[in-house]
Design an enzyme around this catalytic site. Structure first.
Site, PDB file in Angstrom:
ATOM      1  N   ASP A  48      -3.774  -9.437 -11.690  1.00  0.00           N
ATOM      2  CA  ASP A  48      -2.857  -9.248 -12.535  1.00  0.00           C
ATOM      3  C   ASP A  48      -2.035  -8.118 -12.258  1.00  0.00           C
ATOM      4  O   ASP A  48      -2.542  -6.750 -12.490  1.00  0.00           O
ATOM      5  CB  ASP A  48      -3.072  -9.132 -14.098  1.00  0.00           C
ATOM      6  CG  ASP A  48      -1.919  -9.006 -14.845  1.00  0.00           C
ATOM      7  OD1 ASP A  48      -1.242  -9.910 -15.455  1.00  0.00           O
ATOM      8  OD2 ASP A  48      -1.432  -7.797 -15.377  1.00  0.00           O
ATOM      9  N   TYR A 102       4.000  -1.563 -12.215  1.00  0.00           N
ATOM     10  CA  TYR A 102       2.681  -0.938 -11.822  1.00  0.00           C
ATOM     11  C   TYR A 102       2.670  -0.230 -10.585  1.00  0.00           C
ATOM     12  O   TYR A 102       1.820   0.571 -10.252  1.00  0.00           O
ATOM     13  CB  TYR A 102       1.598  -1.994 -11.786  1.00  0.00           C
ATOM     14  CG  TYR A 102       1.365  -2.645 -13.094  1.00  0.00           C
ATOM     15  CD1 TYR A 102       1.802  -2.351 -14.410  1.00  0.00           C
ATOM     16  CD2 TYR A 102       0.303  -3.786 -12.977  1.00  0.00           C
ATOM     17  CE1 TYR A 102       1.351  -2.970 -15.499  1.00  0.00           C
ATOM     18  CE2 TYR A 102       0.016  -4.484 -14.408  1.00  0.00           C
ATOM     19  CZ  TYR A 102       0.965  -4.135 -15.488  1.00  0.00           C
ATOM     20  OH  TYR A 102       0.596  -5.031 -16.474  1.00  0.00           O
ATOM     21  N   LYS A 156       5.147  -9.496 -12.890  1.00  0.00           N
ATOM     22  CA  LYS A 156       5.873  -9.311 -14.098  1.00  0.00           C
ATOM     23  C   LYS A 156       7.226  -8.823 -13.685  1.00  0.00           C
ATOM     24  O   LYS A 156       7.510  -7.786 -13.071  1.00  0.00           O
ATOM     25  CB  LYS A 156       5.112  -8.671 -15.160  1.00  0.00           C
ATOM     26  CG  LYS A 156       3.640  -9.123 -15.387  1.00  0.00           C
ATOM     27  CD  LYS A 156       3.351  -8.436 -16.484  1.00  0.00           C
ATOM     28  CE  LYS A 156       1.956  -8.474 -16.563  1.00  0.00           C
ATOM     29  NZ  LYS A 156       1.037  -7.671 -15.677  1.00  0.00           N
ATOM     30  N   HIS A 204       8.021  -9.113 -18.505  1.00  0.00           N
ATOM     31  CA  HIS A 204       7.076  -8.297 -18.811  1.00  0.00           C
ATOM     32  C   HIS A 204       7.252  -7.978 -20.498  1.00  0.00           C
ATOM     33  O   HIS A 204       6.318  -7.682 -20.975  1.00  0.00           O
ATOM     34  CB  HIS A 204       7.189  -6.949 -18.076  1.00  0.00           C
ATOM     35  CG  HIS A 204       5.846  -6.300 -17.844  1.00  0.00           C
ATOM     36  ND1 HIS A 204       5.711  -5.390 -16.941  1.00  0.00           N
ATOM     37  CD2 HIS A 204       5.026  -5.769 -18.866  1.00  0.00           C
ATOM     38  CE1 HIS A 204       4.591  -4.701 -17.128  1.00  0.00           C
ATOM     39  NE2 HIS A 204       4.044  -5.084 -18.120  1.00  0.00           N
TER      40      HIS A 204
END
Ligand SMILES: NC(=O)c1ccc[n+]([C@@H]2O[C@H](COP(=O)([O-])OP(=O)(O)OC[C@H]3O[C@@H](n4cnc5c(N)ncnc54)[C@H](OP(=O)(O)O)[C@@H]3O)[C@@H](O)[C@H]2O)c1
Length: 280
Positions: A47, A52, A77, A110
């Site tokens: 994930d 990120y 996402k 997201h």
């Protein structure tokens, strides 16, 4: 390696491992090493997210692992700043480029960012990207029942997954029911409760003792038994193995109920309220 991971069949016919590996905030060489170790330890669902800033690391770990591409599932996402249709298309292409992959297994919106109000447009882009084969399954994250209803009514396409904050202090019974009503698989972020994990709460500690497992395993097993797919993050190989090893014991209905009863009104620990939180 832990025993084989069961899978769920999603509403689009694709399958999803019953547990995955969270990669935030694993970056740089240490991040590559942690994700490589997770794959070596048996995780087959990774994930990540544009926000990120570690898609390149995740892609590099997959290549280093030597595991065939079709044996690993990658989720990324779409960030809030990319909700406009053309931006969403470019964003997914950017994710693929950074990952070094030619398709994503699952791509999620997201956060809905309802004040800005363009998540419907983002959803249409994901539908088209799925038709083009760039994404196998499409879903959302942090969506309420109202957000879900809107995109389903608008497009006739139901998300395969809704990834939400879910742990014993915030068991999300209402959202789990809402997802189930639509045939959407619930994924759990911060599935252990992150830094406020309820490892010493009696229902967790007692079940750990009864089954001869660690408290973290009890929480992740609880996730599995309530039908959610947890994506625990750990940079530690030993914990990675432990977290994956939750398919060899079963909690009783009473143990599940006692852990669910740890839920509290102020249990939403990290992400904020999807109706007001904005993540760009
Ligand atoms: N969709 C969203 O909006 C959203 C938001 C937040 C997170 N996420 C995703 O969800 C993933 C997981 O959530 P999270 O990282 O917030 O929380 P988490 O997985 O519940 O907790 C991670 C923390 O628990 C520790 N830990 C892991 N296994 C443990 C064990 N067996 N015993 C004791 N401590 C343990 C880890 O430390 P060590 O690393 O030192 O082991 C880390 O500090 C993220 O990585 C990300 O992929 C999504």
């Amino acid at each position: 390696m832990a025993s084989e991971i069961p899978t769920h069949t999603l509403n689009d016919g694709n399958t999803l491992p019953a547990i995955g590996f969270g990669t935030y905030p694993l970056t740089g060489d240490d991040g590559i090493a942690a994700v490589t170790s997770a794959i070596e330890n048996g995780y087959r669902l990774l994930d990540t997210a544009v926000n990120y800033e570690n898609e390149a690391e995740v892609g590099e770990a997959i290549r280093r692992s030597g595991i065939a591409r079709d044996e690993i599932q990658v989720t990324s996402k779409l960030p809030g700043r990319h909700h406009a249709y053309d931006d969403a298309v470019a964003s997914v292409r950017g994710s693929l480029e950074r990952l070094g992959l030619d398709y994503l297994d699952l791509h999620l919106i997201h956060w809905p960012n309802p004040r800005i109000g363009r998540y419907g447009e983002a959803w249409r882009a994901l539908i088209d990207l799925r038709e083009q084969g760039l994404v196998k399954s499409i879903g959302v994250s942090n969506f309420t029942a109202e957000h879900l209803e809107r995109i389903i009514d608008d497009t006739g396409v139901t998300p395969a997954v809704n990834q939400i904050e879910l742990h014993p202090y915030f068991p999300q019974s209402v959202m789990r029911d809402a997802n189930e009503k639509y045939g959407i698989r619930t994924e759990s972020w911060s599935p252990l409760g992150k830094r406020q994990a309820p490892f010493t709460e009696p229902p967790v500690a007692d079940a750990a003792e009864a089954h001869g497992v660690a408290p973290g395993q009890v929480i992740l097993r609880w996730q599995v038994q309530v039908g959610a797919v947890p994506i625990p993050k750990s940079a530690t190989p030993e914990r990675q193995r432990q977290n994956l090893d939750v398919f060899g014991f079963e909690l009783t209905d009473a143990e599940v109920a006692a852990i669910t009863a740890l839920g509290r009104a102020d249990g939403l620990l990290f992400g904020g309220d999807p109706d007001t939180h904005e993540e760009m």
